[in-house]
Scaffold this motif. Structure first.
Motif, PDB file in Angstrom:
ATOM      1  N   SER A  76       0.862  -1.179   0.000  1.00 57.05           N
ATOM      2  CA  SER A  76       0.000   0.000   0.000  1.00 57.05           C
ATOM      3  C   SER A  76       0.902   1.233   0.000  1.00 57.05           C
ATOM      4  O   SER A  76       2.117   1.135   0.210  1.00 57.05           O
ATOM      5  CB  SER A  76      -0.881   0.007   1.251  1.00 57.05           C
ATOM      6  OG  SER A  76      -0.072   0.178   2.414  1.00 57.05           O
ATOM      7  N   HIS A  77       0.318   2.412  -0.189  1.00 58.19           N
ATOM      8  CA  HIS A  77       1.122   3.648  -0.166  1.00 58.19           C
ATOM      9  C   HIS A  77       1.776   3.826   1.196  1.00 58.19           C
ATOM     10  O   HIS A  77       2.937   4.226   1.289  1.00 58.19           O
ATOM     11  CB  HIS A  77       0.256   4.868  -0.495  1.00 58.19           C
ATOM     12  CG  HIS A  77      -0.223   4.868  -1.912  1.00 58.19           C
ATOM     13  ND1 HIS A  77       0.612   5.041  -2.988  1.00 58.19           N
ATOM     14  CD2 HIS A  77      -1.465   4.691  -2.424  1.00 58.19           C
ATOM     15  CE1 HIS A  77      -0.072   4.982  -4.104  1.00 58.19           C
ATOM     16  NE2 HIS A  77      -1.348   4.767  -3.799  1.00 58.19           N
ATOM     17  N   GLU A  78       1.043   3.508   2.256  1.00 54.17           N
ATOM     18  CA  GLU A  78       1.603   3.629   3.606  1.00 54.17           C
ATOM     19  C   GLU A  78       2.730   2.619   3.816  1.00 54.17           C
ATOM     20  O   GLU A  78       3.768   2.946   4.402  1.00 54.17           O
ATOM     21  CB  GLU A  78       0.519   3.417   4.666  1.00 54.17           C
ATOM     22  CG  GLU A  78      -0.576   4.461   4.674  1.00 54.17           C
ATOM     23  CD  GLU A  78      -1.652   4.216   3.616  1.00 54.17           C
ATOM     24  OE1 GLU A  78      -1.731   3.095   3.056  1.00 54.17           O
ATOM     25  OE2 GLU A  78      -2.419   5.151   3.344  1.00 54.17           O
ATOM     26  N   GLY A  79       2.538   1.413   3.337  1.00 56.43           N
ATOM     27  CA  GLY A  79       3.569   0.383   3.468  1.00 56.43           C
ATOM     28  C   GLY A  79       4.819   0.742   2.693  1.00 56.43           C
ATOM     29  O   GLY A  79       5.943   0.562   3.175  1.00 56.43           O
ATOM     30  N   LEU A  80       4.621   1.277   1.504  1.00 57.13           N
ATOM     31  CA  LEU A  80       5.757   1.688   0.685  1.00 57.13           C
ATOM     32  C   LEU A  80       6.509   2.835   1.353  1.00 57.13           C
ATOM     33  O   LEU A  80       7.744   2.838   1.398  1.00 57.13           O
ATOM     34  CB  LEU A  80       5.274   2.100  -0.712  1.00 57.13           C
ATOM     35  CG  LEU A  80       6.351   2.481  -1.716  1.00 57.13           C
ATOM     36  CD1 LEU A  80       7.338   1.342  -1.915  1.00 57.13           C
ATOM     37  CD2 LEU A  80       5.708   2.860  -3.043  1.00 57.13           C
ATOM     38  N   ALA A  81       5.779   3.798   1.911  1.00 58.36           N
ATOM     39  CA  ALA A  81       6.423   4.918   2.611  1.00 58.36           C
ATOM     40  C   ALA A  81       7.235   4.404   3.797  1.00 58.36           C
ATOM     41  O   ALA A  81       8.356   4.861   4.040  1.00 58.36           O
ATOM     42  CB  ALA A  81       5.372   5.920   3.077  1.00 58.36           C
ATOM     43  N   TYR A  82       6.694   3.443   4.527  1.00 56.41           N
ATOM     44  CA  TYR A  82       7.400   2.858   5.675  1.00 56.41           C
ATOM     45  C   TYR A  82       8.707   2.208   5.221  1.00 56.41           C
ATOM     46  O   TYR A  82       9.767   2.427   5.821  1.00 56.41           O
ATOM     47  CB  TYR A  82       6.498   1.835   6.366  1.00 56.41           C
ATOM     48  CG  TYR A  82       7.180   1.111   7.498  1.00 56.41           C
ATOM     49  CD1 TYR A  82       7.253   1.675   8.761  1.00 56.41           C
ATOM     50  CD2 TYR A  82       7.746  -0.140   7.297  1.00 56.41           C
ATOM     51  CE1 TYR A  82       7.886   1.017   9.805  1.00 56.41           C
ATOM     52  CE2 TYR A  82       8.381  -0.806   8.328  1.00 56.41           C
ATOM     53  CZ  TYR A  82       8.443  -0.235   9.573  1.00 56.41           C
ATOM     54  OH  TYR A  82       9.077  -0.872  10.601  1.00 56.41           O
ATOM     55  N   VAL A  83       8.636   1.420   4.165  1.00 54.97           N
ATOM     56  CA  VAL A  83       9.832   0.727   3.670  1.00 54.97           C
ATOM     57  C   VAL A  83      10.872   1.727   3.189  1.00 54.97           C
ATOM     58  O   VAL A  83      12.066   1.607   3.493  1.00 54.97           O
ATOM     59  CB  VAL A  83       9.457  -0.266   2.543  1.00 54.97           C
ATOM     60  CG1 VAL A  83      10.695  -0.790   1.832  1.00 54.97           C
ATOM     61  CG2 VAL A  83       8.627  -1.413   3.100  1.00 54.97           C
ATOM     62  N   LEU A  84      10.434   2.741   2.454  1.00 56.26           N
ATOM     63  CA  LEU A  84      11.392   3.727   1.941  1.00 56.26           C
ATOM     64  C   LEU A  84      12.037   4.535   3.070  1.00 56.26           C
ATOM     65  O   LEU A  84      13.231   4.854   3.003  1.00 56.26           O
ATOM     66  CB  LEU A  84      10.709   4.645   0.926  1.00 56.26           C
ATOM     67  CG  LEU A  84      10.287   3.951  -0.380  1.00 56.26           C
ATOM     68  CD1 LEU A  84       9.522   4.909  -1.277  1.00 56.26           C
ATOM     69  CD2 LEU A  84      11.489   3.364  -1.097  1.00 56.26           C
ATOM     70  N   ARG A  85      11.258   4.863   4.116  1.00 54.88           N
ATOM     71  CA  ARG A  85      11.852   5.558   5.270  1.00 54.88           C
ATOM     72  C   ARG A  85      12.881   4.660   5.958  1.00 54.88           C
ATOM     73  O   ARG A  85      13.946   5.125   6.375  1.00 54.88           O
ATOM     74  CB  ARG A  85      10.762   5.983   6.254  1.00 54.88           C
ATOM     75  CG  ARG A  85      10.019   7.249   5.834  1.00 54.88           C
ATOM     76  CD  ARG A  85       9.177   7.827   6.959  1.00 54.88           C
ATOM     77  NE  ARG A  85       8.122   6.921   7.408  1.00 54.88           N
ATOM     78  CZ  ARG A  85       6.902   6.857   6.900  1.00 54.88           C
ATOM     79  NH1 ARG A  85       6.562   7.661   5.908  1.00 54.88           N
ATOM     80  NH2 ARG A  85       6.018   6.012   7.373  1.00 54.88           N
ATOM     81  N   ALA A  86      12.569   3.377   6.064  1.00 52.50           N
ATOM     82  CA  ALA A  86      13.515   2.439   6.694  1.00 52.50           C
ATOM     83  C   ALA A  86      14.796   2.326   5.866  1.00 52.50           C
ATOM     84  O   ALA A  86      15.899   2.285   6.418  1.00 52.50           O
ATOM     85  CB  ALA A  86      12.862   1.073   6.864  1.00 52.50           C
ATOM     86  N   ILE A  87      14.653   2.304   4.555  1.00 55.31           N
ATOM     87  CA  ILE A  87      15.831   2.248   3.683  1.00 55.31           C
ATOM     88  C   ILE A  87      16.660   3.518   3.829  1.00 55.31           C
ATOM     89  O   ILE A  87      17.893   3.463   3.961  1.00 55.31           O
ATOM     90  CB  ILE A  87      15.413   2.029   2.216  1.00 55.31           C
ATOM     91  CG1 ILE A  87      14.837   0.626   2.037  1.00 55.31           C
ATOM     92  CG2 ILE A  87      16.591   2.269   1.270  1.00 55.31           C
ATOM     93  CD1 ILE A  87      14.189   0.387   0.684  1.00 55.31           C
ATOM     94  N   ALA A  88      15.991   4.672   3.828  1.00 53.59           N
ATOM     95  CA  ALA A  88      16.707   5.951   3.984  1.00 53.59           C
ATOM     96  C   ALA A  88      17.435   6.000   5.315  1.00 53.59           C
ATOM     97  O   ALA A  88      18.590   6.453   5.387  1.00 53.59           O
ATOM     98  CB  ALA A  88      15.720   7.111   3.856  1.00 53.59           C
ATOM     99  N   SER A  89      16.794   5.537   6.364  1.00 50.47           N
ATOM    100  CA  SER A  89      17.409   5.514   7.687  1.00 50.47           C
ATOM    101  C   SER A  89      18.644   4.621   7.691  1.00 50.47           C
ATOM    102  O   SER A  89      19.699   4.984   8.229  1.00 50.47           O
ATOM    103  CB  SER A  89      16.391   5.030   8.719  1.00 50.47           C
ATOM    104  OG  SER A  89      16.996   4.883   9.972  1.00 50.47           O
ATOM    105  N   ARG A  90      18.522   3.463   7.083  1.00 50.21           N
ATOM    106  CA  ARG A  90      19.657   2.528   7.017  1.00 50.21           C
ATOM    107  C   ARG A  90      20.809   3.118   6.220  1.00 50.21           C
ATOM    108  O   ARG A  90      21.980   2.987   6.595  1.00 50.21           O
ATOM    109  CB  ARG A  90      19.177   1.220   6.398  1.00 50.21           C
ATOM    110  CG  ARG A  90      20.238   0.188   6.161  1.00 50.21           C
ATOM    111  CD  ARG A  90      20.710  -0.434   7.467  1.00 50.21           C
ATOM    112  NE  ARG A  90      21.747  -1.374   7.272  1.00 50.21           N
ATOM    113  CZ  ARG A  90      21.571  -2.686   7.131  1.00 50.21           C
ATOM    114  NH1 ARG A  90      20.361  -3.187   7.184  1.00 50.21           N
ATOM    115  NH2 ARG A  90      22.593  -3.481   6.953  1.00 50.21           N
ATOM    116  N   MET A  91      20.483   3.781   5.106  1.00 54.14           N
ATOM    117  CA  MET A  91      21.528   4.392   4.293  1.00 54.14           C
ATOM    118  C   MET A  91      22.240   5.499   5.069  1.00 54.14           C
ATOM    119  O   MET A  91      23.468   5.641   4.978  1.00 54.14           O
ATOM    120  CB  MET A  91      20.935   4.940   2.996  1.00 54.14           C
ATOM    121  CG  MET A  91      20.472   3.859   2.046  1.00 54.14           C
ATOM    122  SD  MET A  91      19.607   4.511   0.610  1.00 54.14           S
ATOM    123  CE  MET A  91      20.920   5.340  -0.240  1.00 54.14           C
TER     124      MET A  91
END
Length: 90
Positions: free
Chosen positions: A66-81
């Motif tokens: 979902s859009h919310e799920g995708l936003a969560y994953v992308l924030r997690a990726i950005a945080s990890r990077m």
């Protein structure tokens, strides 16, 4: 006495064996297309070929979110990077 109400057990059943014999001759891509069509667009199934690249698989998985799920994953990726970049600067 009750012959007309009995179900014949020995009657041949409807089998998919003839179809299976035809499907076995198809390419992997053709088989994947059949599965996709049978399951429909909303099945959530992602078929990944052994020849597929990891990036293609990740994109396919992300498209199911979902859009919310995708936003969560992308924030997690950005945080990890960001964490990885901070570690490499030390």
């Amino acid at each position: 006495m009750y012959d007309r109400d009995l179900v014949q057990v020995d009657e041949p059943h409807n089998s998919v064996e003839p179809v299976w014999q035809q499907v076995k001759q198809l390419s992997k891509q053709e088989k994947a297309e059949i599965v996709r069509r049978l399951l429909g667009q909303e099945s959530g199934l992602v078929l990944v070929s052994t020849n597929s690249h990891l990036v293609d698989y990740i994109i396919a998985q992300m498209s199911l979110l979902s859009h919310e799920g995708l936003a969560y994953v992308l924030r997690a990726i950005a945080s990890r990077m960001t964490e990885d970049a901070d570690r490499s600067q030390r």
